[in-house]
Design an enzyme around this catalytic site. Structure first.
Site, PDB file in Angstrom:
ATOM      1  N   HIS A   1       0.813  -1.228   0.000  1.00 44.61           N
ATOM      2  CA  HIS A   1       0.000   0.000   0.000  1.00 44.61           C
ATOM      3  C   HIS A   1       0.842   1.271   0.000  1.00 44.61           C
ATOM      4  O   HIS A   1       0.483   2.265   0.633  1.00 44.61           O
ATOM      5  CB  HIS A   1      -0.954   0.008   1.191  1.00 44.61           C
ATOM      6  CG  HIS A   1      -2.023  -1.038   1.153  1.00 44.61           C
ATOM      7  ND1 HIS A   1      -2.589  -1.497  -0.022  1.00 44.61           N
ATOM      8  CD2 HIS A   1      -2.636  -1.740   2.157  1.00 44.61           C
ATOM      9  CE1 HIS A   1      -3.512  -2.415   0.260  1.00 44.61           C
ATOM     10  NE2 HIS A   1      -3.553  -2.591   1.564  1.00 44.61           N
TER      11      HIS A   1
ATOM     12  N   HIS B   1      -9.577   2.140   1.143  1.00 44.71           N
ATOM     13  CA  HIS B   1      -9.494   0.934   1.981  1.00 44.71           C
ATOM     14  C   HIS B   1     -10.602   0.954   3.038  1.00 44.71           C
ATOM     15  O   HIS B   1     -10.368   0.668   4.213  1.00 44.71           O
ATOM     16  CB  HIS B   1      -8.118   0.847   2.641  1.00 44.71           C
ATOM     17  CG  HIS B   1      -7.660  -0.550   2.929  1.00 44.71           C
ATOM     18  ND1 HIS B   1      -8.317  -1.355   3.833  1.00 44.71           N
ATOM     19  CD2 HIS B   1      -6.647  -1.291   2.437  1.00 44.71           C
ATOM     20  CE1 HIS B   1      -7.695  -2.523   3.905  1.00 44.71           C
ATOM     21  NE2 HIS B   1      -6.684  -2.512   3.051  1.00 44.71           N
TER      22      HIS B   1
ATOM     23  N   GLU C   1     -11.699  -3.374  -2.810  1.00 38.11           N
ATOM     24  CA  GLU C   1     -10.751  -2.340  -3.190  1.00 38.11           C
ATOM     25  C   GLU C   1     -10.490  -2.405  -4.696  1.00 38.11           C
ATOM     26  O   GLU C   1      -9.767  -3.290  -5.167  1.00 38.11           O
ATOM     27  CB  GLU C   1      -9.436  -2.523  -2.427  1.00 38.11           C
ATOM     28  CG  GLU C   1      -9.587  -2.598  -0.914  1.00 38.11           C
ATOM     29  CD  GLU C   1      -8.385  -3.272  -0.282  1.00 38.11           C
ATOM     30  OE1 GLU C   1      -7.257  -2.740  -0.410  1.00 38.11           O
ATOM     31  OE2 GLU C   1      -8.564  -4.352   0.330  1.00 38.11           O
TER      32      GLU C   1
END
Length: 326
Positions: free
Chosen positions: A88, A158, A290
């Site tokens: 991420h 998220h 996502e």
């Protein structure tokens, strides 16, 4: 840390923070009562929680193998926050940045962020704008980004959803899901994708089924403690990519996106994350859908090309549509 609040005529109410461009609450009327559909915590706990709760993941969502980028003979080392990989966008990724609130109207907000060259190791100055807006019964998440040097970009929300009225008693394995995907990405023991495979067993979500059906019956689920996999969407983008029905059958959520995949994650590592009431969330208390580029694709052309070049515009739009029963 600043907060913002949006509301529209259909009764959607969204609350968020400039820190991480985080979504902290989304409520809507269901059966005569207001229902919270997002997991959250106290505002002062967001900087210390470790699960990207409601935040933006970037500059590159999901994993980049070996925390390394290679392109045209150049090499960049990224932050290996999930050693040996970059997850991420690194430990100080977009989820930990103070975004600027540029515009705020009753039903929309526009935020901006400049990610300088070298940020978490990534090349190029990346300028990002993000708009959250409420359109009828939809929450729309829209990103645009430009760069002055080639850089991989994959941004996503998220947000953890739980569509049931009470988040305290049950978990999302009682929800039902349908995912418009013929193929998915199995992963190795560190979560890095292997080769694309046809969906099968509990990963065949093309027909609606309980999330918890055949739970942990598949080696891929056993390894990940549930679902944490990218599904390659069948498109076109105006088709519903995913649909989830609450355990009590009172609320459905549909997802529409222009992205090539959705990471379906069942909150397998949520335990001990603070909740709004002063307690803690449990594993599987929420799910994520996502929308994103494929994980590890910056170095694996067979998984797509997520590199943004100077003069190009990155544009990602995902729409979460809420449909109360009756």
């Amino acid at each position: 840390m600043k907060s913002f609040e949006l509301e529209n005529e259909e009764g959607l109410r969204l609350r968020g923070l400039d820190f991480g461009a985080t979504l902290s609450s989304l409520t809507l009327p269901v059966g005569g009562e207001r229902r919270e559909v997002l997991l959250g915590c106290a505002d002062d706990a967001y900087p210390t929680q470790q699960v990207w709760l409601g935040a933006i993941a970037g500059r590159f969502a999901n994993r980049i193998g070996g925390a390394t980028l290679l392109r045209d003979g150049q090499h960049w080392s990224l932050d290996a926050n999930q050693a040996p990989h970059c997850l991420h966008g690194g430990r100080e990724g977009f989820h930990r940045r103070q975004w600027q609130i540029k515009e705020l109207e009753p039903d929309r907000v526009r935020l901006a962020l400049l990610s300088p060259a070298g940020d978490q190791g990534f090349p190029g100055n990346l300028r990002v704008t993000l708009e959250y807006r409420l359109e009828q019964c939809d929450l729309v998440v829209e990103f645009k980004a430009t760069t002055d040097a080639p850089t991989p970009v994959s941004l996503t929300s998220h947000a953890y959803f739980n569509l049931d009225a009470s988040h305290q008693e049950g978990d999302v394995r009682s929800h039902r899901i349908r995912l418009n995907a013929d193929r998915f990405l199995p992963t190795d023991e560190r979560g890095l994708p292997l080769a694309v495979e046809p969906v099968e067993g509990p990963f065949d979500l093309r027909a609606e089924r309980l999330i918890g059906q055949e739970w942990l019956s598949h080696p891929q689920q056993q390894q990940a403690k549930g679902y944490d996999h990218a599904f390659l969407l069948n498109g076109p983008e105006q088709e519903c990519a995913a649909r989830v029905l609450s355990g009590d059958g009172q609320l459905a959520m549909e997802v529409y996106t222009n992205q090539p995949s959705i990471q379906f994650y069942t909150g397998n590592w949520l335990a001990n994350t603070p909740d709004r009431a002063g307690g803690c969330h449990q594993d599987h208390a929420g799910f994520c859908l996502e929308a994103q580029q494929l994980p590890d694709s910056p170095n694996r052309p067979e998984l797509g090309d997520p590199w943004l070049l100077p003069g190009q515009l990155y544009h990602h739009q995902t729409r979460y549509r809420f449909i109360p029963a009756g």
